[in-house]
Design a protein around this motif. Structure first.
Motif, PDB file in Angstrom:
ATOM      1  N   UNK A 231      82.938  93.569  62.964  1.00  0.00           N
ATOM      2  CA  UNK A 231      82.446  94.261  61.779  1.00  0.00           C
ATOM      3  C   UNK A 231      81.002  94.685  61.963  1.00  0.00           C
ATOM      4  N   UNK A 232      80.655  95.817  61.392  1.00  0.00           N
ATOM      5  CA  UNK A 232      79.292  96.338  61.433  1.00  0.00           C
ATOM      6  C   UNK A 232      78.839  96.707  60.021  1.00  0.00           C
ATOM      7  N   UNK A 233      77.534  96.549  59.776  1.00  0.00           N
ATOM      8  CA  UNK A 233      76.520  95.946  60.650  1.00  0.00           C
ATOM      9  C   UNK A 233      76.569  94.417  60.564  1.00  0.00           C
ATOM     10  N   UNK A 234      76.133  93.754  61.621  1.00  0.00           N
ATOM     11  CA  UNK A 234      76.135  92.287  61.652  1.00  0.00           C
ATOM     12  C   UNK A 234      74.992  91.784  62.528  1.00  0.00           C
ATOM     13  N   UNK A 235      74.623  90.543  62.297  1.00  0.00           N
ATOM     14  CA  UNK A 235      73.641  89.861  63.142  1.00  0.00           C
ATOM     15  C   UNK A 235      74.387  89.291  64.339  1.00  0.00           C
ATOM     16  N   UNK A 236      74.046  89.782  65.529  1.00  0.00           N
ATOM     17  CA  UNK A 236      74.733  89.329  66.735  1.00  0.00           C
ATOM     18  C   UNK A 236      74.070  88.101  67.345  1.00  0.00           C
ATOM     19  N   UNK A 237      72.778  87.927  67.096  1.00  0.00           N
ATOM     20  CA  UNK A 237      72.064  86.778  67.662  1.00  0.00           C
ATOM     21  C   UNK A 237      70.780  86.547  66.875  1.00  0.00           C
ATOM     22  N   UNK A 238      70.369  85.288  66.802  1.00  0.00           N
ATOM     23  CA  UNK A 238      69.090  84.947  66.185  1.00  0.00           C
ATOM     24  C   UNK A 238      68.607  83.632  66.759  1.00  0.00           C
ATOM     25  N   UNK A 239      67.329  83.561  67.077  1.00  0.00           N
ATOM     26  CA  UNK A 239      66.728  82.322  67.565  1.00  0.00           C
ATOM     27  C   UNK A 239      65.364  82.151  66.916  1.00  0.00           C
ATOM     28  N   UNK A 240      64.923  80.901  66.826  1.00  0.00           N
ATOM     29  CA  UNK A 240      63.597  80.625  66.290  1.00  0.00           C
ATOM     30  C   UNK A 240      63.197  79.194  66.524  1.00  0.00           C
ATOM     31  N   UNK A 241      61.891  78.993  66.661  1.00  0.00           N
ATOM     32  CA  UNK A 241      61.342  77.656  66.837  1.00  0.00           C
ATOM     33  C   UNK A 241      61.384  77.178  68.268  1.00  0.00           C
TER      34      UNK A 241
END
Length: 470
Positions: free
Chosen positions: A203-213
């Protein structure tokens, strides 16, 4: 009691020279933890610092012991030990940005500069020379004060654990490795791993990746994500709006398939999350404003945004906010996040007050997570709160000594979210050497110590040793 004699002793200019010379000797040893070697459990640097410190103690006339190379001991006398003073000789790495050689103690305009002048070689010398002052002034004592010279405080305190696994605690204990007037409460810790899984979606739009810290006990200064199906022009206004309300900054780069957003916040210690700008939480604020498709990653992003809204450093949204008059509020730092196309893992750091229970903290958190399909990994424990009653003889004696030499009326003990060298020692408190309002630049470039403050600490410690051991 004894104040006139102590003031006269420490106001002799020769005492300042002795203090600076002794600190310089210890600062000159690079005592960063290294690989263990035979007879050097924490590497050659801490071992060399221990050897130098014990030599100094012996030169000053104290009976010394190298306790299996884990800690060193210096005793005031051969009577029964009533007081332990815990300091450490190991230091964190120098890092970058110094204006002086970090392993040369530099004196300038009433200040000392060098790695360890405040944490904790300078305070160790203050305690040692205070013991010498008690002896030379001939104060009547009926018990021993033992200075314990640790070598692993910065990396887990295995040195002190080793010692106390084999030797008894003393009736009184303090560490000159924190703040005045007295720290008598150190909050408990709870920091679970948690996460969720879902099916891969197109599905679009979507968050494919996220990193933090990058570390559990640090407010995350950076976070980033990759969005498919939305482009820089689609997200820039949301980034600008969140930047205005949070103080974070955002950099958006477009690609053929979507865009990449980088968020820069501000780091701070997890015990003081209000001092930082949480980049993970700020980036979630942006993502919650975007028209994302209904899929697993979107559900996770929205759940995390709901449970950890920007600025909620007390755990209100998670349902665990609580505080008491003695130890203050619970604090929360959303520290680490790694999200992919099929799931996420994360970690937060909570420092909880005396009033917190497993029901109001751990189980309440797990219940809030369960409502969003998020589970806690394993069975993380809540550590205990370290508390020494404010009306105890130790706390009241130390407060009185602090007041006598600073002129502060009715000083009060304080509670902190961090942990000190005495967190696991029954009855132990933190006592100096940092005075309110002074920045020692702890763990940073150009670490500094005020010579007048160090001399004032020597006076306070001299009085405290004399009173606790008389």
């Amino acid at each position: 009691m004894y104040q006139k004699e102590i003031e006269a002793y420490w106001n002799d200019p020769a005492r300042e020279q002795e203090l600076v010379a002794a600190i310089s000797r210890l600062v000159g040893v690079k005592s960063v933890k290294g690989e263990a070697e035979p007879g050097k459990p924490f590497g050659p640097g801490p071992a060399a610092a221990l050897t130098e410190a014990l030599s100094l103690c012996k030169e000053l006339g104290f009976a010394v012991t190298d306790y299996d190379h884990y800690v060193g001991l210096a005793d005031l006398n051969d009577k029964e030990t009533r007081l332990h003073i815990l300091g450490h000789l190991d230091v964190v790495g120098e890092g970058s940005g110094w204006s002086t050689d970090p392993y040369t103690c530099v004196e300038r305009d009433g200040m000392l500069y060098g790695r360890g002048v405040s944490d904790d070689k300078g305070p160790v010398v203050c305690a040692l020379l205070a013991m010498k002052a008690v002896r030379e002034l001939g104060f009547p004592v009926s018990a021993n004060a033992r200075l314990i010279l640790g070598t692993d405080e910065e990396s887990g305190s295995a040195d002190i654990a080793y010692y106390y696994a084999r030797e008894p605690y003393a009736p009184y204990a303090f560490t000159p490795d924190a703040d005045f007037p007295v720290i008598n409460i150190e909050k408990g810790h709870y920091h679970p791993d948690f996460g969720a899984r879902w099916e891969r979606s197109g599905a679009l739009p979507r968050v494919a990746a996220m990193t933090g810290g990058f570390r559990q006990n640090v407010v995350p200064p950076e976070a980033e994500c990759m969005i498919l199906g939305l482009f820089d022009r689609d997200v820039q206004s949301a980034c600008d709006e969140v930047a205005r309300t949070t103080g974070a900054s955002f950099l958006v780069n477009g690609s053929a398939s979507g865009c990449h957003i980088h968020c820069e916040g501000k780091n701070a210690h997890a015990a003081s999350p209000d001092d930082g700008i949480n980049a993970i939480a700020a980036l979630l604020e942006v993502l919650a404003r975007l028209p994302l498709a209904d899929c697993g990653s979107t559900k996770a992003v929205l759940a995390l945004h709901t449970l950890f809204p920007f600025g909620d450093n007390r755990g209100k949204a998670l349902g665990i906010a609580q505080e008491d008059a003695e130890s203050g509020p619970l604090t929360l730092n959303f520290a680490l996040l790694a999200l992919t196309e099929t799931g996420f893992t994360a970690k937060f750091d909570v420092r909880f007050p005396i009033c917190a229970t497993e029901e109001t903290c751990k189980k309440a958190c797990e219940a809030a997570f369960a409502g969003y399909g998020i589970s806690v990994t394993g069975d993380p424990d809540m550590t205990t709160v370290h508390c020494v009653p404010r009306d105890s003889e130790l706390v009241q004696t130390l407060l009185r000594c602090y007041a006598d030499y600073t002129g502060v009326e009715n000083p009060q003990p304080i509670a902190i979210g961090g942990g000190t060298y005495v967190h696991d020692i029954p009855g132990g408190v933190a006592f100096g050497c940092d005075f309110p309002g002074f920045d020692p630049k702890m763990h940073a470039a150009d670490e500094q110590a005020s010579i007048p403050n160090l001399l004032l600490s020597c006076k306070i410690f001299t009085q405290a040793i004399a009173e606790l051991c008389r």
